[in-house]
Scaffold this motif. Structure first.
Motif, PDB file in Angstrom:
ATOM      1  N   ALA A  51       0.832  -1.207   0.000  1.00 33.11           N
ATOM      2  CA  ALA A  51       0.000   0.000   0.000  1.00 33.11           C
ATOM      3  C   ALA A  51       0.866   1.255   0.000  1.00 33.11           C
ATOM      4  O   ALA A  51       0.573   2.227  -0.713  1.00 33.11           O
ATOM      5  CB  ALA A  51      -0.928  -0.003   1.212  1.00 33.11           C
ATOM      6  N   ASP A  52       1.954   1.247   0.786  1.00 36.31           N
ATOM      7  CA  ASP A  52       2.849   2.408   0.821  1.00 36.31           C
ATOM      8  C   ASP A  52       3.521   2.627  -0.530  1.00 36.31           C
ATOM      9  O   ASP A  52       3.655   3.760  -0.991  1.00 36.31           O
ATOM     10  CB  ASP A  52       3.926   2.227   1.900  1.00 36.31           C
ATOM     11  N   ILE A  53       3.942   1.552  -1.173  1.00 34.40           N
ATOM     12  CA  ILE A  53       4.586   1.665  -2.483  1.00 34.40           C
ATOM     13  C   ILE A  53       3.595   2.192  -3.514  1.00 34.40           C
ATOM     14  O   ILE A  53       3.923   3.072  -4.311  1.00 34.40           O
ATOM     15  CB  ILE A  53       5.173   0.306  -2.909  1.00 34.40           C
ATOM     16  N   ALA A  54       2.377   1.678  -3.488  1.00 38.14           N
ATOM     17  CA  ALA A  54       1.357   2.149  -4.433  1.00 38.14           C
ATOM     18  C   ALA A  54       1.065   3.624  -4.209  1.00 38.14           C
ATOM     19  O   ALA A  54       0.926   4.393  -5.174  1.00 38.14           O
ATOM     20  CB  ALA A  54       0.090   1.321  -4.284  1.00 38.14           C
ATOM     21  N   GLU A  55       1.001   4.030  -2.942  1.00 31.60           N
ATOM     22  CA  GLU A  55       0.756   5.444  -2.639  1.00 31.60           C
ATOM     23  C   GLU A  55       1.916   6.304  -3.142  1.00 31.60           C
ATOM     24  O   GLU A  55       1.705   7.383  -3.697  1.00 31.60           O
ATOM     25  CB  GLU A  55       0.591   5.620  -1.123  1.00 31.60           C
ATOM     26  N   GLY A  56       3.147   5.817  -2.973  1.00 28.33           N
ATOM     27  CA  GLY A  56       4.316   6.555  -3.457  1.00 28.33           C
ATOM     28  C   GLY A  56       4.308   6.705  -4.967  1.00 28.33           C
ATOM     29  O   GLY A  56       4.637   7.763  -5.493  1.00 28.33           O
ATOM     30  N   PHE A  57       3.928   5.624  -5.674  1.00 28.58           N
ATOM     31  CA  PHE A  57       3.844   5.708  -7.133  1.00 28.58           C
ATOM     32  C   PHE A  57       2.763   6.700  -7.563  1.00 28.58           C
ATOM     33  O   PHE A  57       2.955   7.443  -8.523  1.00 28.58           O
ATOM     34  CB  PHE A  57       3.556   4.341  -7.744  1.00 28.58           C
ATOM     35  N   ASP A  58       1.642   6.710  -6.873  1.00 28.42           N
ATOM     36  CA  ASP A  58       0.583   7.664  -7.209  1.00 28.42           C
ATOM     37  C   ASP A  58       1.064   9.098  -7.014  1.00 28.42           C
ATOM     38  O   ASP A  58       0.816   9.959  -7.856  1.00 28.42           O
ATOM     39  CB  ASP A  58      -0.661   7.407  -6.356  1.00 28.42           C
ATOM     40  N   GLU A  59       1.752   9.335  -5.899  1.00 29.69           N
ATOM     41  CA  GLU A  59       2.275  10.682  -5.653  1.00 29.69           C
ATOM     42  C   GLU A  59       3.285  11.082  -6.726  1.00 29.69           C
ATOM     43  O   GLU A  59       3.269  12.216  -7.209  1.00 29.69           O
ATOM     44  CB  GLU A  59       2.932  10.747  -4.270  1.00 29.69           C
ATOM     45  N   ALA A  60       4.167  10.152  -7.100  1.00 23.57           N
ATOM     46  CA  ALA A  60       5.168  10.444  -8.133  1.00 23.57           C
ATOM     47  C   ALA A  60       4.495  10.722  -9.471  1.00 23.57           C
ATOM     48  O   ALA A  60       4.918  11.620 -10.210  1.00 23.57           O
ATOM     49  CB  ALA A  60       6.144   9.278  -8.258  1.00 23.57           C
ATOM     50  N   LYS A  61       3.456   9.955  -9.788  1.00 25.29           N
ATOM     51  CA  LYS A  61       2.739  10.156 -11.049  1.00 25.29           C
ATOM     52  C   LYS A  61       2.083  11.534 -11.076  1.00 25.29           C
ATOM     53  O   LYS A  61       2.179  12.252 -12.076  1.00 25.29           O
ATOM     54  CB  LYS A  61       1.684   9.062 -11.220  1.00 25.29           C
ATOM     55  N   HIS A  62       1.441  11.920  -9.968  1.00 22.35           N
ATOM     56  CA  HIS A  62       0.796  13.239  -9.922  1.00 22.35           C
ATOM     57  C   HIS A  62       1.836  14.355  -9.989  1.00 22.35           C
ATOM     58  O   HIS A  62       1.615  15.376 -10.652  1.00 22.35           O
ATOM     59  CB  HIS A  62      -0.051  13.377  -8.657  1.00 22.35           C
ATOM     60  N   TYR A  63       2.977  14.159  -9.322  1.00 26.00           N
ATOM     61  CA  TYR A  63       4.034  15.162  -9.352  1.00 26.00           C
ATOM     62  C   TYR A  63       4.569  15.331 -10.768  1.00 26.00           C
ATOM     63  O   TYR A  63       4.747  16.449 -11.256  1.00 26.00           O
ATOM     64  CB  TYR A  63       5.153  14.763  -8.387  1.00 26.00           C
ATOM     65  N   ALA A  64       4.845  14.199 -11.447  1.00 30.93           N
ATOM     66  CA  ALA A  64       5.368  14.264 -12.814  1.00 30.93           C
ATOM     67  C   ALA A  64       4.356  14.904 -13.763  1.00 30.93           C
ATOM     68  O   ALA A  64       4.732  15.708 -14.627  1.00 30.93           O
ATOM     69  CB  ALA A  64       5.731  12.864 -13.300  1.00 30.93           C
ATOM     70  N   ALA A  65       3.089  14.569 -13.609  1.00 30.24           N
ATOM     71  CA  ALA A  65       2.059  15.164 -14.471  1.00 30.24           C
ATOM     72  C   ALA A  65       1.961  16.664 -14.231  1.00 30.24           C
ATOM     73  O   ALA A  65       1.851  17.455 -15.185  1.00 30.24           O
ATOM     74  CB  ALA A  65       0.717  14.496 -14.205  1.00 30.24           C
ATOM     75  N   SER A  66       2.028  17.069 -12.977  1.00 28.11           N
ATOM     76  CA  SER A  66       1.949  18.492 -12.641  1.00 28.11           C
ATOM     77  C   SER A  66       3.148  19.254 -13.213  1.00 28.11           C
ATOM     78  O   SER A  66       3.003  20.330 -13.788  1.00 28.11           O
ATOM     79  CB  SER A  66       1.877  18.632 -11.121  1.00 28.11           C
ATOM     80  N   LYS A  67       4.354  18.676 -13.056  1.00 30.68           N
ATOM     81  CA  LYS A  67       5.550  19.334 -13.593  1.00 30.68           C
ATOM     82  C   LYS A  67       5.522  19.350 -15.118  1.00 30.68           C
ATOM     83  O   LYS A  67       5.967  20.316 -15.739  1.00 30.68           O
ATOM     84  CB  LYS A  67       6.820  18.633 -13.097  1.00 30.68           C
ATOM     85  N   GLY A  68       5.001  18.295 -15.725  1.00 31.63           N
ATOM     86  CA  GLY A  68       4.897  18.250 -17.187  1.00 31.63           C
ATOM     87  C   GLY A  68       3.976  19.339 -17.710  1.00 31.63           C
ATOM     88  O   GLY A  68       4.293  20.007 -18.702  1.00 31.63           O
ATOM     89  N   ARG A  69       2.835  19.523 -17.050  1.00 32.81           N
ATOM     90  CA  ARG A  69       1.911  20.586 -17.470  1.00 32.81           C
ATOM     91  C   ARG A  69       2.537  21.957 -17.282  1.00 32.81           C
ATOM     92  O   ARG A  69       2.389  22.854 -18.124  1.00 32.81           O
ATOM     93  CB  ARG A  69       0.603  20.484 -16.678  1.00 32.81           C
ATOM     94  N   SER A  70       3.273  22.124 -16.184  1.00 31.62           N
ATOM     95  CA  SER A  70       3.932  23.403 -15.919  1.00 31.62           C
ATOM     96  C   SER A  70       4.995  23.685 -16.981  1.00 31.62           C
ATOM     97  O   SER A  70       5.092  24.808 -17.490  1.00 31.62           O
ATOM     98  CB  SER A  70       4.566  23.374 -14.522  1.00 31.62           C
ATOM     99  N   ALA A  71       5.799  22.680 -17.320  1.00 24.64           N
ATOM    100  CA  ALA A  71       6.841  22.857 -18.337  1.00 24.64           C
ATOM    101  C   ALA A  71       6.214  23.141 -19.695  1.00 24.64           C
ATOM    102  O   ALA A  71       6.722  23.973 -20.463  1.00 24.64           O
ATOM    103  CB  ALA A  71       7.723  21.609 -18.408  1.00 24.64           C
ATOM    104  N   GLU A  72       5.115  22.463 -20.000  1.00 23.59           N
ATOM    105  CA  GLU A  72       4.434  22.689 -21.277  1.00 23.59           C
ATOM    106  C   GLU A  72       3.913  24.124 -21.358  1.00 23.59           C
ATOM    107  O   GLU A  72       4.052  24.791 -22.390  1.00 23.59           O
ATOM    108  CB  GLU A  72       3.277  21.698 -21.421  1.00 23.59           C
TER     109      GLU A  72
END
Length: 103
Positions: A51-72
């Protein structure tokens, strides 16, 4: 001394064997319970870790998506502000990739 007053060695050996057998049976039962307990603990810990690993992956995915939108958004703003420089950079990158691919 009579035979009755002395202990019968065969009876004593049989009693000892029975006692050891009972102790071994009790030991097997204790080991079985210990195995079940350890398995339960390991199962709960692995569930929590998953559960902790899945939560970490979700956080990383949201962070990467947010940074990608910001860079775009920043890239679009820069291209809109300096269109000729953007075209020049794109052409230079194209020539560089073409020159490297010919080798």
């Amino acid at each position: 001394m009579s035979l009755d007053s002395k202990t019968n060695p065969q009876a004593t050996a049989a009693t000892d064997v029975e006692a050891v057998s009972r102790q071994l049976a009790a030991l097997r039962e204790d080991l079985s319970r210990l195995t079940e307990t350890v398995s339960g603990i390991a199962g709960r810990r692995s569930s929590r870790m998953a559960a902790d690993i899945a939560e970490g992956f979700d956080e990383a995915k949201h962070y990467a998506a947010s940074k990608g939108r910001s860079a775009e958004a920043q890239l679009e703003t820069s291209v809109a502000a300096h269109p000729l420089m953007a075209i020049g950079l794109a052409a230079g990158a194209g020539f560089l990739v073409g020159a490297l691919s010919r080798r």
